[in-house]
Enzyme design. Structure first.
Site: not given
Ligand code: UD1
Ligand code: UDP
Length: 352
Positions: A203
């Site tokens: 991601h």
């Molecule tokens: C965010 C964090 C990242 C973290 C991740 C955990 C920032 C800059 N990034 O990244 O550090 O590792 O969360 O998962 O804060 N979207 C959906 N549904 C949701 C959420 C997101 O469809 O419920 C899609 C949307 O298209 C959105 C994209 O995911 O634009 C990215 O979501 P965003 O929260 O901006 O960043 P993450 O990649 O989730």
């Molecule tokens: N996780 C989850 N379901 C998923 C993928 C990840 O519950 O489908 C959990 C995972 O076990 C961990 C946390 O989400 O506890 C990690 O989050 P993510 O990878 O989104 O973000 P990051 O840690 O890189 O910020």
């Protein structure tokens, strides 16, 4: 005292699950969900499964460009901080919700406590690196998970208020593992047995927003020929579709799963391939070899003791690691004793 906690993204719900209920034994906690993550399987499922207290406020900010998303959070958070007048604001990790929560408090001269402080990738292009550095430098209390994090802060001149409490995600795994064993039937659901699949998550923006990197990752997974289970983050789903990439028959795509299913998948996987920070650590907690599809990692200890291999997005490096990487050393305790939540409470009590 009144502690105001700001969360917004999946890993923050899991971290709060390890801390909130402990803080609430002795303090009033106001929980704010920024709404950065909002799909059921990116948000509500964690509150339900992990019995995280219901947020007092949901700002419903949703997705957007960094400035827009962070700015909207600031506008809404300020109103709540002014109304609630907390003694302390608590933030977790390195997302835009972390930065907004901390910055808003700092401007109002409310002390900030940062859980998972001091992590550095030394890659300033990562939004997370920007968020971490800024948050650390405006925090009064910095709860670091590792000695490396402590050293990173020292190198930036931050020594006051730094406490090594271990990793709250270790607390979470220890706490929820049994519940996962009791409740998760994900293996039956997907028809796979223990040790016959590789678990993958993707991601990180640096991978999804770059067509070549994402293409290399998908092709490497396809060409490995291994059975791969891939719970897909919505960001990745969108880019895979936009770029027209195709997963092979060896790859089982799932919607993003809840935490209890996720730790069950981690427990039963042969190896784990990921660009996630949290999943790298969980691979270690579960005693599984981790292959990190990034150019660097913040969790350098896992690499140094041989349980995590950083392979970037070179196709051959990924497939070789999937087929051949095996840790050669015993694990060492690098993430504390699983009591980070209690230590956080005790330190807060000793300061206020
Ligand atoms: C965010 C964090 C990242 C973290 C991740 C955990 C920032 C800059 N990034 O990244 O550090 O590792 O969360 O998962 O804060 N979207 C959906 N549904 C949701 C959420 C997101 O469809 O419920 C899609 C949307 O298209 C959105 C994209 O995911 O634009 C990215 O979501 P965003 O929260 O901006 O960043 P993450 O990649 O989730
Ligand atoms: N996780 C989850 N379901 C998923 C993928 C990840 O519950 O489908 C959990 C995972 O076990 C961990 C946390 O989400 O506890 C990690 O989050 P993510 O990878 O989104 O973000 P990051 O840690 O890189 O910020």
């Amino acid at each position: 005292m009144k502690i105001l906690t700001v969360v917004g993204a999946r890993p923050q719900f899991i971290k709060a699950a390890a801390v909130s209920n402990i803080l609430r034994k002795e303090h009033e906690e106001i929980l704010i969900h920024t709404g950065q993550h909002y799909d059921k399987n990116m948000s509500n499922i964690f509150f339900e499964e992990l019995q995280i207290p219901k947020p007092d406020y949901n700002l419903e900010i949703g997705s957007g460009n960094h400035g827009e998303q962070t700015g909207k959070m600031l506008i809404e958070l300020e109103k709540i901080y002014l109304k609630e007048k907390p003694d302390l604001v608590l933030v977790y990790g390195d997302t835009n919700s972390t930065l907004a929560g901390a910055l808003c408090a700092s401007k109002l001269l409310i002390p900030v406590a940062h859980v998972e402080a001091g992590l550095r990738s030394f890659n300033n292009a990562m939004p997370e690196e920007q968020n971490r550095i800024l948050t650390d430098h405006i925090s009064e209390i910095l709860f670091v998970p590792t000695t490396t994090a402590e050293k990173n802060l020292k190198n930036e001149g931050v020594t006051k208020g730094v406490h090594n409490v271990g990793d709250v995600m270790f607390d979470a795994v220890l706490h929820f593992k049994k519940l996962s064993q009791e409740k998760s039937n994900i293996l039956e659901k997907i028809g796979l047995k223990s040790d016959e699949f590789i678990l993958t998550t993707i991601h990180r923006a640096e991978n999804t927003n770059d067509k070549n990197r994402l293409k290399n990752i998908v092709e490497a997974l396809n060409e490995s020929g291994e059975k791969i289970v891939l719970p897909l983050h919505p960001r990745t789903k969108k880019y895979v579709e936009d770029y027209g990439l195709k997963f092979g028959k060896n790859i089982m795509i799932l919607e993003a799963v809840g935490y209890l299913d996720m730790i069950s998948l981690e427990m039963h996987a042969k190896k784990i391939v990921t660009d996630s920070g949290g999943v790298q650590k969980e691979a270690f907690f579960m005693g599984k070899p981790c292959i990190t599809i990034r150019d660097e990692t913040e969790w350098v200890e896992t690499v140094e003791i041989g349980w995590n291999k950083v392979v970037g997005t070179d196709k051959k490096k990924i497939t070789d690691a999937i087929l051949f990487f095996e840790p050669k050393s015993e694990q060492q305790n690098i993430f504390g004793d699983g009591k980070a939540g209690e230590k956080i409470l005790n330190i807060i009590n000793s300061i206020f």
